[in-house]
Structures are given as structure tokens and as C-alpha cells.
Design an enzyme around this catalytic site. Structure first.
Site, PDB file in Angstrom:
ATOM      1  N   CYS A 289     -31.313  17.236   2.956  1.00 37.28           N
ATOM      2  CA  CYS A 289     -31.538  17.277   1.447  1.00 37.28           C
ATOM      3  C   CYS A 289     -33.197  17.750   2.043  1.00 37.28           C
ATOM      4  CB  CYS A 289     -31.913  15.736   0.738  1.00 37.28           C
ATOM      5  SG  CYS A 289     -32.341  14.512   1.358  1.00 37.28           S
TER       6      CYS A 289
ATOM      7  N   ARG B 254     -31.658  10.868   0.495  1.00 34.53           N
ATOM      8  CA  ARG B 254     -30.762  11.216  -0.315  1.00 34.53           C
ATOM      9  C   ARG B 254     -29.434  12.058   0.340  1.00 34.53           C
ATOM     10  NH1 ARG B 254     -32.796  15.827  -4.284  1.00 34.53           N
ATOM     11  NH2 ARG B 254     -33.952  16.774  -1.764  1.00 34.53           N
TER      12      ARG B 254
END
Lengths: 295, 148
Positions: free
Chosen positions: A250, A255
Site C-alpha cells: 500500500c 493497509r
């Protein structure tokens, strides 16, 4: 392994590793179970101080898990010292929860796995669901007896990808999942004159990466989607398979820890690594290949 | 707090910096939380129309801010969700540190002022970027208001 029982919730039994999740109901009933420690890990470092699950301890991704100087994680000494301070033993069952649908909880869990901590579980729905259900929160910081957590080597090779490995992976047409938003993936920039510039010098994505925004794996209440929905996204739509060698990334790897957790524990993928350098490294690096556009 | 860097801060921000410098490291998050709790509620019309304010895109959390120039004095209004206490704390610090200054005083605040408050060890670089973005947008609004 500790003797903390698994959560028998029906939804979890469909996943590849049913014991990787616990429900809010189960956790509420097991807060005082010996051998279990609840860890809160958030994007917003103050959230724990505003109130947390009774008995839980805080692990901050920035001040506890990151090396203060080099862009890396802490080493075995600091990790063992952190575990000792938090009252966590090597065989403790650690249940992680946090804000943002457990991004940071999954990130902390991933770092614990780098050190080989075995029994790690996520609270399905995280802080959001616990709060939404009106469950007890407290500002009382527990005093847990210090442990003597053993010095444990950090083994990055199985779970973490470095830039050089990603370059090789790109060359070999390996599977990659970009879990950022579609706008970040396409390389569309949002800054305007007089506005602070983005932190990366180039927009776009690593060539060959498939775009699967992390949030597609989560329901609105922060819980994970069921196995059929997850299979439809990652296997049906994106053509990934459980024996593929997959790298997720990410911006800084938080994430993508969420997606790493989904692929590893819920779908049973055998070989998933998280590229924590992610776009903040790749998009700033000189002469690395970049693709732009929605595909 | 003293030194050439701190000397450039306006009195309100210098007081915040001194507050953190005088607080033991393990108590600084508690202090930050106190600031979060002191963010003033939005007045009208902003309370019912957040879109009259500017979103601070550099911040990970939805943070909206507006600088009103009234006569020779600037007022700062800002809002962020309850579940983003660190963002609320930064908004409060800017409100306390900048409100009441003249437009010229606000424009003279160094762009790196948020980094001089003694918070960089507590919060992530991305959060500090949100704080510097907030200051930059406040300064841009003030510049636009006085040149209008």
C-alpha cells in the site's frame, strides 16, 4: 501454545484458519481468561487513552514497533523488552484490535509474526464494533506483571518483501496486490498550486499489480466479509490462487497488512508477503518501473 | 523552551511547546489528549455547513478548518471526528496558538512550526504532515482574505 480456547463462531469455521479471529461476544466473555492478553493498536495514537477494552494494553506502531532512526522494525532486544513491559509471554494468546477496520491491529499482528509469536488473533470488527455494541470501555491502564519474553530473532524472509525482492518479483511476473484506493493506483494526483505536495515524487503503481482496495475485504461494520465473498474477489475476479507467491503493498504497509491477513489466515494462501516499503518507497525510488492508469 | 527555532513561534504556540517540554515524556500523550478535549465546538454557520470550511487533505482524518479575518484579527475554527483525537488536538493547538493574531503575524509563522512543538516523537510523520498541512492552508486562506 496457550490453552485459550478458540472462538466457535460459525462464520469463522469457514475460513482457512478459524482460530485467527474472535468475535466481540467471545472476547467480552474471555477478558479474564488466563494466558490471553488484548492489544490495542490504532492509527490515532490517542484513541487508547480516550478509553479501551478493559485490561487491554496499547502497542503503538510508530513508537513501539518502528525503529526510531532507521526505517525498519525494532530488533529482538526491543521487541522482547516491549513484550515484557506489556506482560506478554511467548505462549500468550494475543488478541489484537484497533481502529480503521483493524488496519493497524493487523499491522501489529504481522510484526508479532515476524518475531514468530505464534498465537495471534484479530477481533473481528475491531474497536468500531466493540464500541457500536455499547460494550465496556475504560481509561484504566492495567498493571500487568512483567514477563521474561525470550530474545526471538526477527525472520523477515517468509512474511516481508524488500524492494530488491519486489523488483525480482516484477521481473518474474509474480502476483502483486495493490490495496490502495483506485486514485492512488491510477497515479492521479490531488495537489494544487500553493498546497502541500504529496509525499511521493511519482504516482501510479508497480507494473503488473492488481488493484484490490483493502476495504473490499471488510463489511461496513469493520468485520471481515464471509469466505464466499472473499473468494469471489481475490480468486474469482483477480485470479489469485492459494499456492501463488503473492506480495501485497500500500503506502507504508499497514493497509496491506489487512489484506495479508485476509489472504493468509482467511483464504489460506501459503506464500504471502507484505511489502512495507510500499508506495512511499517505490514511488520515490530512482529508475524503478511504474505503471499509470486504472489497469 | 528557548533557542532560535522556538523564538520564531508566536506566543500561543510557544506556550504549547513549553507545555510539552515541561511535561515528562510518559505524560505527553495525556497532555495531548487534554488539548483534544479543548477543541472549541464550531459556531454557526460552520456547525451546520462543514463545506463552508476547507478540508485539510494532508490529514489522514477528516479535518476541516477555516480562518476568518475580522478587522485586524484572525479567528480559527476547525473540526475533526471524536474518533480522531490526535487530529482534534492539533486543531486545538492551532486554534489556541493562532487565534487573535493579526494576518501578518499568522503569515510570519514558520511553515515548520508544528514540528517545533515537541510532538514528533509521539506521533507519526504522516500525522505531522497533517499538522503542517493545516497550518499551510490557514496561511493560504489568510493570504487570500487580505489580498481580496
Amino acid at each position: 501454545m496457550s490453552n485459550v480456547p478458540l472462538d466457535p463462531t460459525e462464520k469463522f469455521q469457514e475460513y482457512a484458519t478459524p482460530g485467527a479471529l474472535v468475535s466481540t461476544e467471545w472476547l467480552a466473555a474471555n477478558l479474564n481468561t488466563p494466558g490471553l492478553v488484548v492489544v490495542e493498536s490504532d492509527e490515532d495514537t490517542l484513541l487508547y487513552e480516550t478509553g479501551h477494552i478493559p485490561g487491554s494494553v496499547k502497542v503503538d506502531w510508530h513508537t513501539d514497533l518502528n525503529d526510531p532512526v532507521s526505517r525498519d522494525y525494532v530488533g529482538p532486544e526491543d521487541f522482547a523488552a516491549l513484550m515484557s513491559r506489556k506482560g506478554i509471554d511467548r505462549d500468550t494468546t494475543v488478541v489484537f484490535y484497533g481502529d480503521k477496520s483493524n488496519w493497524w491491529a493487523a499491522y501489529a499482528l504481522w510484526v508479532f509474526r515476524l518475531f514468530g509469536h505464534t498465537d495471534v488473533r484479530l477481533l473481528d470488527g475491531g474497536r468500531q464494533k466493540w464500541e457500536a455494541e455499547g460494550r465496556e470501555m475504560t481509561k484504566v491502564v492495567p498493571t500487568r506483571a512483567a514477563t521474561s519474553y525470550p530474545l526471538s530473532p526477527r525472520n523477515d524472509s517468509d512474511l516481508r518483501a524488500y524492494r530488491e525482492q519486489v523488483i525480482e518479483h516484477v521481473g518474474a511476473n509474480g502476483c502483486m496486490v495493490d490495496v490502495r484506493s483506485p486514485q492512488e493506483f491510477s497515479g492521479e494526483l490531488t495537489h494544487m498550486p500553493d498546497y502541500p505536495q504529496e509525499g511521493t515524487l511519482r504516482g501510479g503503481h508497480i507494473p503488473g499489480a492488481k488493484s484490490v482496495p483493502w476495504k473490499r475485504a471488510a463489511n461496513d461494520d469493520g468485520t471481515f466479509k464471509g469466505i464466499a465473498d472473499l473468494r469471489a474477489i481475490y480468486e474469482g475476479e483477480k485470479g489469485l490462487a492459494a499456492d501463488d507467491n503473492v506480495i501485497a503493498y500500500c503506502r507504508i504497509g499497514e493497509r496491506s497488512s489487512h489484506t495479508w491477513f485476509v489472504l493468509t489466515y482467511l483464504l489460506g494462501f501459503k506464500n504471502v508477503r507484505n511489502y512495507d516499503g510500499s508506495w512511499s518507497e517505490w514511488g520515490n525510488a530512482v529508475r524503478l518501473p511504474i505503471a499509470v492508469g486504472a489497469e | 523552551m528557548s533557542g532560535p527555532a522556538a523564538a520564531q513561534l508566536p506566543p500561543g504556540l510557544a506556550a504549547v511547546a513549553a507545555d510539552f517540554a515541561d511535561t515528562p515524556r510518559e505524560m505527553r500523550l495525556e497532555l495531548l489528549l487534554e488539548y483534544a478535549d479543548r477543541l472549541k465546538p464550531l459556531p454557526e454557520p460552520y456547525a451546520s455547513q462543514t463545506d463552508l470550511m476547507e478540508r485539510v487533505e494532508e490529514c489522514q482524518s477528516p479535518l476541516f478548518a477555516i480562518a476568518e479575518v475580522v478587522g485586524d484579527s484572525v479567528r480559527i475554527h476547525a473540526t475533526a471526528p471524536q474518533e480522531s483525537p490526535t487530529t482534534r488536538a492539533f486543531a486545538c493547538i492551532m486554534q489556541l496558538g493562532l487565534s487573535g493574531l493579526t494576518p501578518e503575524e499568522i503569515l510570519a509563522v514558520p511553515a515548520a512550526a508544528p514540528l517545533q512543538l515537541g510532538l514528533t516523537e509521539l506521533v507519526s510523520p504522516l500525522r505531522m504532515r497533517g499538522a503542517t498541512g493545516l497550518l499551510a492552508r490557514i496561511q493560504r486562506q489568510v493570504r487570500a482574505a487580505i489580498s481580496a
